[in-house]
Design a protein around this motif. Structure first.
Motif, PDB file in Angstrom:
ATOM      1  N   TYR A  34      79.312   6.058  68.216  1.00 24.02           N
ATOM      2  CA  TYR A  34      78.071   6.587  67.648  1.00 24.02           C
ATOM      3  C   TYR A  34      78.316   7.103  66.233  1.00 24.02           C
ATOM      4  CZ  TYR A  34      74.438  10.337  67.269  1.00 24.02           C
ATOM      5  OH  TYR A  34      73.439  11.183  66.878  1.00 24.02           O
ATOM      6  N   TRP A  35      79.398   7.841  66.035  1.00 21.43           N
ATOM      7  CA  TRP A  35      79.703   8.421  64.739  1.00 21.43           C
ATOM      8  C   TRP A  35      80.278   7.387  63.776  1.00 21.43           C
ATOM      9  CZ3 TRP A  35      77.509  12.814  63.682  1.00 21.43           C
ATOM     10  CH2 TRP A  35      77.150  13.657  64.743  1.00 21.43           C
ATOM     11  N   LEU A  36      81.073   6.459  64.280  1.00 21.42           N
ATOM     12  CA  LEU A  36      81.613   5.413  63.411  1.00 21.42           C
ATOM     13  C   LEU A  36      80.493   4.529  62.887  1.00 21.42           C
ATOM     14  CD1 LEU A  36      84.852   4.342  65.359  1.00 21.42           C
ATOM     15  CD2 LEU A  36      84.580   6.081  63.574  1.00 21.42           C
ATOM     16  N   ASP A  37      79.549   4.180  63.757  1.00 27.21           N
ATOM     17  CA  ASP A  37      78.409   3.363  63.324  1.00 27.21           C
ATOM     18  C   ASP A  37      77.588   4.096  62.269  1.00 27.21           C
ATOM     19  OD1 ASP A  37      79.183   1.409  65.102  1.00 27.21           O
ATOM     20  OD2 ASP A  37      77.653   1.889  66.610  1.00 27.21           O
ATOM     21  N   LEU A  38      77.401   5.393  62.473  1.00 28.39           N
ATOM     22  CA  LEU A  38      76.622   6.176  61.513  1.00 28.39           C
ATOM     23  C   LEU A  38      77.320   6.229  60.159  1.00 28.39           C
ATOM     24  CD1 LEU A  38      74.262   8.039  60.794  1.00 28.39           C
ATOM     25  CD2 LEU A  38      75.605   9.952  61.700  1.00 28.39           C
ATOM     26  N   ALA A  39      78.624   6.473  60.155  1.00 28.70           N
ATOM     27  CA  ALA A  39      79.358   6.559  58.893  1.00 28.70           C
ATOM     28  C   ALA A  39      79.273   5.240  58.128  1.00 28.70           C
ATOM     29  CB  ALA A  39      80.821   6.927  59.166  1.00 28.70           C
ATOM     30  N   LYS A  40      79.438   4.128  58.821  1.00 28.80           N
ATOM     31  CA  LYS A  40      79.365   2.829  58.154  1.00 28.80           C
ATOM     32  C   LYS A  40      77.962   2.565  57.612  1.00 28.80           C
ATOM     33  CE  LYS A  40      81.399   0.793  61.721  1.00 28.80           C
ATOM     34  NZ  LYS A  40      82.022  -0.257  62.601  1.00 28.80           N
ATOM     35  N   LEU A  41      76.945   2.950  58.371  1.00 26.47           N
ATOM     36  CA  LEU A  41      75.567   2.777  57.913  1.00 26.47           C
ATOM     37  C   LEU A  41      75.318   3.571  56.638  1.00 26.47           C
ATOM     38  CD1 LEU A  41      72.591   1.870  58.347  1.00 26.47           C
ATOM     39  CD2 LEU A  41      72.302   3.932  59.762  1.00 26.47           C
ATOM     40  N   LEU A  42      75.746   4.843  56.615  1.00 24.49           N
ATOM     41  CA  LEU A  42      75.509   5.693  55.453  1.00 24.49           C
ATOM     42  C   LEU A  42      76.242   5.180  54.222  1.00 24.49           C
ATOM     43  CD1 LEU A  42      75.729   9.202  57.158  1.00 24.49           C
ATOM     44  CD2 LEU A  42      73.661   7.935  56.532  1.00 24.49           C
ATOM     45  N   GLU A  43      77.436   4.652  54.418  1.00 19.84           N
ATOM     46  CA  GLU A  43      78.160   4.109  53.271  1.00 19.84           C
ATOM     47  C   GLU A  43      77.465   2.857  52.740  1.00 19.84           C
ATOM     48  OE1 GLU A  43      82.144   4.968  52.158  1.00 19.84           O
ATOM     49  OE2 GLU A  43      82.730   2.936  52.748  1.00 19.84           O
ATOM     50  N   LEU A  88      85.456  14.955  64.122  1.00 22.91           N
ATOM     51  CA  LEU A  88      84.830  13.663  63.853  1.00 22.91           C
ATOM     52  C   LEU A  88      85.326  13.027  62.559  1.00 22.91           C
ATOM     53  CD1 LEU A  88      81.119  14.693  64.546  1.00 22.91           C
ATOM     54  CD2 LEU A  88      82.648  13.497  66.135  1.00 22.91           C
ATOM     55  N   VAL A  89      85.718  13.854  61.607  1.00 26.67           N
ATOM     56  CA  VAL A  89      85.887  13.389  60.235  1.00 26.67           C
ATOM     57  C   VAL A  89      87.000  12.359  60.062  1.00 26.67           C
ATOM     58  CG1 VAL A  89      86.428  14.136  57.875  1.00 26.67           C
ATOM     59  CG2 VAL A  89      84.807  15.436  59.271  1.00 26.67           C
ATOM     60  N   PRO A  90      88.214  12.558  60.592  1.00 26.04           N
ATOM     61  CA  PRO A  90      89.240  11.544  60.364  1.00 26.04           C
ATOM     62  C   PRO A  90      88.852  10.164  60.889  1.00 26.04           C
ATOM     63  CG  PRO A  90      90.244  13.573  61.142  1.00 26.04           C
ATOM     64  CD  PRO A  90      88.763  13.740  61.299  1.00 26.04           C
ATOM     65  N   ALA A  91      88.183  10.119  62.034  1.00 26.05           N
ATOM     66  CA  ALA A  91      87.769   8.826  62.574  1.00 26.05           C
ATOM     67  C   ALA A  91      86.755   8.151  61.653  1.00 26.05           C
ATOM     68  CB  ALA A  91      87.181   9.004  63.972  1.00 26.05           C
ATOM     69  N   SER A 149      88.238   6.755  58.534  1.00 19.65           N
ATOM     70  CA  SER A 149      89.039   5.535  58.710  1.00 19.65           C
ATOM     71  C   SER A 149      88.206   4.261  58.582  1.00 19.65           C
ATOM     72  CB  SER A 149      89.745   5.563  60.073  1.00 19.65           C
ATOM     73  OG  SER A 149      88.826   5.336  61.136  1.00 19.65           O
ATOM     74  N   VAL A 150      86.882   4.361  58.704  1.00 17.92           N
ATOM     75  CA  VAL A 150      86.040   3.163  58.608  1.00 17.92           C
ATOM     76  C   VAL A 150      85.184   3.182  57.339  1.00 17.92           C
ATOM     77  CG1 VAL A 150      85.983   2.797  61.106  1.00 17.92           C
ATOM     78  CG2 VAL A 150      84.199   4.198  60.015  1.00 17.92           C
ATOM     79  N   THR A 151      85.459   4.120  56.437  1.00 16.67           N
ATOM     80  CA  THR A 151      84.741   4.206  55.165  1.00 16.67           C
ATOM     81  C   THR A 151      85.738   4.422  54.041  1.00 16.67           C
ATOM     82  OG1 THR A 151      84.411   6.595  55.491  1.00 16.67           O
ATOM     83  CG2 THR A 151      82.613   5.131  56.185  1.00 16.67           C
TER      84      THR A 151
END
Length: 460
Positions: free
Chosen positions: A41-50, A91-94, A97-99
């Motif tokens: 859920y959080w990885l998808d959100l981070a990638k979307l925001l980037e 949450l932040v390190p994970a 890692s994808v941004t």
């Protein structure tokens, strides 16, 4: 020669929980917030925001629970009003890692964190994110947190800020002064990883804290993480003027907001800094569709899922007043409280009916509803007339609110030349201010940087 257009900064405003700002929206069939325990859920959100070139993901947090309304957690639990809530920092390190560029602002309450170990955690985050870490400085306002942490009641409002000033001074000594820039050698040939003569123990003995020791972490890219702060009381403004780089304010109109922004910028100058040393963000929700009619239809649909009463319960804890005890049209009289002072003063004299109407979408935040051009127009009014620098975009339906903004509003803002088309390189601080990764010389942290002692002349 025309001035370059002011670039709009954008944070996603979120929290490691189900119900953050717009309460009740977790029941919407397209909302994913109940998946918050899932890392995907959080990885998808981070990638979307980037993909949307957001400057940061700002993660709110609380210590304690909302137990003021109806003097319990009945509604808080039913509507998941920031309960359960998980640690934002993990949450932040994970997500990092994808941004590559997205910044991360994490909220941490200094009233219940010892500065020595907290300094290490933030330095670690700054290392792991390669300089994309920020800290939202809060002192807490919930009596439930104070009781849970072994206190009988909350520390008085202004006293919390007195403690915060000293806390920051300890951190600056650790982050800025304990390790010299060239202390870390990693010299394999000579078997010298770090030069001990360039690592210094801080010696702090103050009113609230006694700290003697070396910072456990070598200097991170920013040394001091980017500093966020949200207090807008008299004492909060004084604190922000001294320490903050990004601050959050809210106002009912651009004119009211402009007065707050001017106060902050003047206070920064009075504290020996520049007026532009503060980036000011306001919280806002956006409901956008291809046409105005479709956006209004979406807004009406969202209203069916929102819980105004849950918003009121959240507001009760922000003020420290059980609003359930008032009749619908009874003026709310506010006495001395130790909760969020600026919020309490702003709404004194309102009735519960008026507050429920204001919380129709589960929150008191302003919401812009319209087509992409209408939303862009509204955002630019706040930028131009209120002199804010950017926005904390709330999630109404998650992640749909962010996706709609990215798909529809970002291209419109880019076409107007007021939103970046690519990220700048470098640390989060440099991305926002363009002046390097570390704090400038006007910030009080600069005074805590290591200065070699001059050699004493031999008097023989």
């Amino acid at each position: 020669m025309s001035q370059p257009k002011k670039q709009i900064l954008m944070n996603a405003f979120n929290m490691n929980c189900v119900g953050h700002i717009h309460h009740g929206m977790w029941t919407h069939p397209e909302d994913r917030s109940t998946d918050f325990n899932s890392l995907s859920y959080w990885l998808d959100l981070a990638k979307l925001l980037e993909c949307g070139l957001f400057d940061g993901l700002f993660i709110a947090d609380i210590v304690g629970v909302y137990d003021v309304y109806q003097q319990g957690i009945g509604l808080t639990a039913r509507e998941s009003i920031q309960l359960p809530v998980n640690d934002p920092m993990l949450l932040v390190p994970a997500m990092a890692s994808v941004t590559q560029h997205l910044g991360f602002g994490v909220t941490a309450n200094l009233s219940y964190e010892q500065p020595y170990l907290f300094a290490r955690r933030m330095s670690t985050l700054d290392h792991l994110t390669q300089g994309r870490a920020g800290w939202n400085i809060v002192t807490g306002y919930l009596d439930s947190a104070a009781r849970a942490m072994g206190q009988t009641q909350q520390i008085p409002h202004d006293r919390r800020y007195d403690m915060a000033d000293e806390y920051l001074d300890v951190l600056y000594q650790l982050w800025e002064g304990s390790w010299q820039e060239d202390a870390l050698l990693a010299d394999r040939q000579n078997r010298i990883y770090a030069d001990s003569t360039k690592i210094h123990s801080i010696q702090h003995h103050g009113e609230f804290f006694d700290v003697e020791g070396y910072h456990l972490t070598s200097p991170s890219p920013q040394r001091t993480p980017l500093l966020y702060q949200a207090g807008s009381s008299r004492r909060g403004i004084q604190f922000a003027a001294r320490h903050a780089e990004c601050t959050f304010v809210n106002g009912a109109t651009p004119q009211a907001m402009k007065a707050q922004v001017d106060t902050l910028r003047h206070a920064a100058v009075a504290a020996g800094r520049r007026a532009d040393s503060l980036k000011v963000f306001m919280g806002v929700g956006v409901i956008v569709a291809k046409t105005e009619a479709e956006a209004k239809e979406k807004h009406q649909e969202y209203l069916r899922y929102a819980s105004p009463e849950a918003g009121l319960a959240h507001f009760s804890s922000s003020t420290g007043i059980d609003l359930a005890s008032f009749d619908l049209d009874e003026p709310i009289v506010v006495g001395k409280v130790e909760a969020i002072e600026s919020v309490t003063k702003a709404f004194s004299g309102w009735t519960k009916r008026r507050l429920l109407e204001q919380h129709s979408l589960g929150a008191r935040y302003p919401v812009i509803v319209g087509s992409p051009s209408q939303v862009a127009d509204a955002l630019q009014v706040w930028i131009d007339e209120a002199d804010v620098d950017g926005f904390n975009l709330t999630r109404i339906v998650n992640p749909g609110s962010y996706r709609d903004f990215i798909d529809l509003v970002v291209p419109e803002l880019q076409s107007r030349g007021v939103y970046k088309t690519e990220y700048a390189e470098g640390a989060l601080r440099h991305k926002l201010f363009g002046q390097g990764a570390q704090l400038n010389s006007l910030h009080p942290a600069a005074k805590r940087r290591y200065q070699p002692q001059p050699l004493q002349a031999f008097a023989g």
